[in-house]
Motif scaffolding. Structure first.
Motif, PDB file in Angstrom:
ATOM      1  N   GLU A 153       8.043   3.290 -12.897  1.00  0.00           N
ATOM      2  CA  GLU A 153       7.263   4.361 -12.280  1.00  0.00           C
ATOM      3  C   GLU A 153       6.039   3.772 -11.567  1.00  0.00           C
ATOM      4  N   ARG A 154       5.446   2.783 -12.205  1.00  0.00           N
ATOM      5  CA  ARG A 154       4.262   2.174 -11.604  1.00  0.00           C
ATOM      6  C   ARG A 154       4.609   1.530 -10.256  1.00  0.00           C
ATOM      7  N   LEU A 155       5.698   0.784 -10.224  1.00  0.00           N
ATOM      8  CA  LEU A 155       6.120   0.164  -8.966  1.00  0.00           C
ATOM      9  C   LEU A 155       6.365   1.224  -7.891  1.00  0.00           C
ATOM     10  N   MET A 156       7.123   2.240  -8.254  1.00  0.00           N
ATOM     11  CA  MET A 156       7.425   3.306  -7.292  1.00  0.00           C
ATOM     12  C   MET A 156       6.140   3.945  -6.793  1.00  0.00           C
ATOM     13  N   ASN A 157       5.269   4.216  -7.725  1.00  0.00           N
ATOM     14  CA  ASN A 157       4.019   4.890  -7.399  1.00  0.00           C
ATOM     15  C   ASN A 157       3.210   4.105  -6.370  1.00  0.00           C
ATOM     16  N   GLU A 158       3.051   2.827  -6.650  1.00  0.00           N
ATOM     17  CA  GLU A 158       2.286   1.985  -5.736  1.00  0.00           C
ATOM     18  C   GLU A 158       2.905   1.983  -4.350  1.00  0.00           C
ATOM     19  N   SER A 159       4.225   1.883  -4.329  1.00  0.00           N
ATOM     20  CA  SER A 159       4.906   1.807  -3.041  1.00  0.00           C
ATOM     21  C   SER A 159       4.772   3.131  -2.277  1.00  0.00           C
TER      22      SER A 159
END
Lengths: 201, 201
Positions: A184-190
């Motif tokens: 989720e963190r990766l997706m969020n940042e992107s």
DNA sequence: AAAAAACTACCGACCGGTAGGTAGCTTTTT
DNA sequence: AAAAAGCTACCTACCGGTCGGTAGTTTTTT
């Protein structure tokens, strides 16, 4: 598509989904399913014409139920990340829904004779999920989202979903949540970068 | 651990891994395995003492072979993203290695009687992968990588790997590559941020 | 070195059990 | 009374596994 579903057939389907989810196609026995439905094995054939047909009926059943559930996860607008509500509800869903467990098990490892029908059906389920996500993403980012970016994020989201589905099957709750948080963190940042890019792109 | 492996036993194991990979534990029959190995079913019992034992022998075989393969993917330093070489070699590996297909199938949906042994073994495979990735990540980022960040990236990587494993099983080559590209992009961006953070941390 | 004993890998025949499925009669429902 | 759904009894096919026995090699004994 389906003809009328009598109460007796309903009981058969419900018994079957439990057995198929737990033991798979080959491992589930018709006599056990019949017993759980409160009838003899021979009486099954008053309702379905073969094990294959029963399995397919259960599959369509599960597909309908779970597709509706998934779709509903996207109805209310998401406060944070697009598609997050679906991911977060997976743990409870996996614990509660025989149909969902059935769907996951038999989609990843289907009985070979029914491979094509099943793949098509599950494909549809995932396709709907992808469309729901893309819609939510567009709503979240705003007008300036490039098609190419949307497609890439779609692939990533479907990967995330598959990864969580697998996590349900074979790793515990703690690590499921850790994985969800990390991805989720990766997706969020992107996605935040996409939002920024769309504003002055 | 293992006693000497005679050529006949070798043939049995090789026939078995094909059948188990294709039909699963319940779906594979000993007579077919024996036939493929060039002997009668009864003769199997000169080499293994039960279907369970045969399955476990095949499993250990597969685990050893695939763990070594995976580890080798991390030996040469990665030019770009840590752990990328493993991901990129999965497609060919899935096409070529019966052991790998066997491992994926029976790890996600194991025969219930052998659940514990199998889970432990596969756990080890994944654990090794995680350690290899973490090491590569630390080497890539440099000294200033916080433990917490490394852990999060580890969870994300394992999610990525599972997601690719699943993609091998049920989606085609084109979408496998698209998924890999998409998720790789997310990871890459996140790791670059870690690198920057470590520099003036 | 020859004979005896042991061992290995294999076989056909067969075991009990269970699978999915069918035939035909009886009961329940409408 | 007709139709639907249930039942008992039975079928064939196959399962994993065991049995007694055999040919050929290796090891031990004499």
């Amino acid at each position: 598509m389906s003809s009328t579903t009598t109460p007796a057939l309903r009981r058969v389907l419900n018994a079957a989904v439990v057995q198929f989810a737990r033991h798979g196609y080959e491992g589930a026995s018709l006599s056990r399913i019949a017993a759980d439905a409160g009838i003899r094995k021979a009486s099954l054939y008053s309702h379905v014409k073969s094990k294959d047909a029963l399995f397919l009926a259960v599959f369509e059943d599960a597909l309908e139920v779970e597709a509706r559930f998934a779709h509903e996860c996207f109805e209310a607008p998401e406060p944070t990340l697009p598609g997050l509500r679906y991911c977060e509800s997976l743990l409870a869903r996996y614990a509660d829904s025989d149909h969902f467990r059935f769907l996951l098990r038999t989609s990843y490892i289907p009985p070979e004779s029914l491979f094509h029908e099943l793949q098509e059906g599950y494909e549809g389920y995932m396709q709907q999920l992808l469309m729901d996500f893309t819609t939510a993403l567009r709503r979240h980012v705003g007008g300036g989202l490039a098609d190419q970016d949307a497609e890439v994020m779609g692939h990533a989201y479907m990967g995330l979903v598959d990864s969580l589905h697998v996590a349900l099957i074979y790793i515990g709750q703690e690590r499921f949540e850790a994985r969800l948080e990390a991805l989720e963190r990766l997706m969020n940042e992107s996605i935040e970068r996409l939002v920024a890019g769309a504003r002055h792109g």
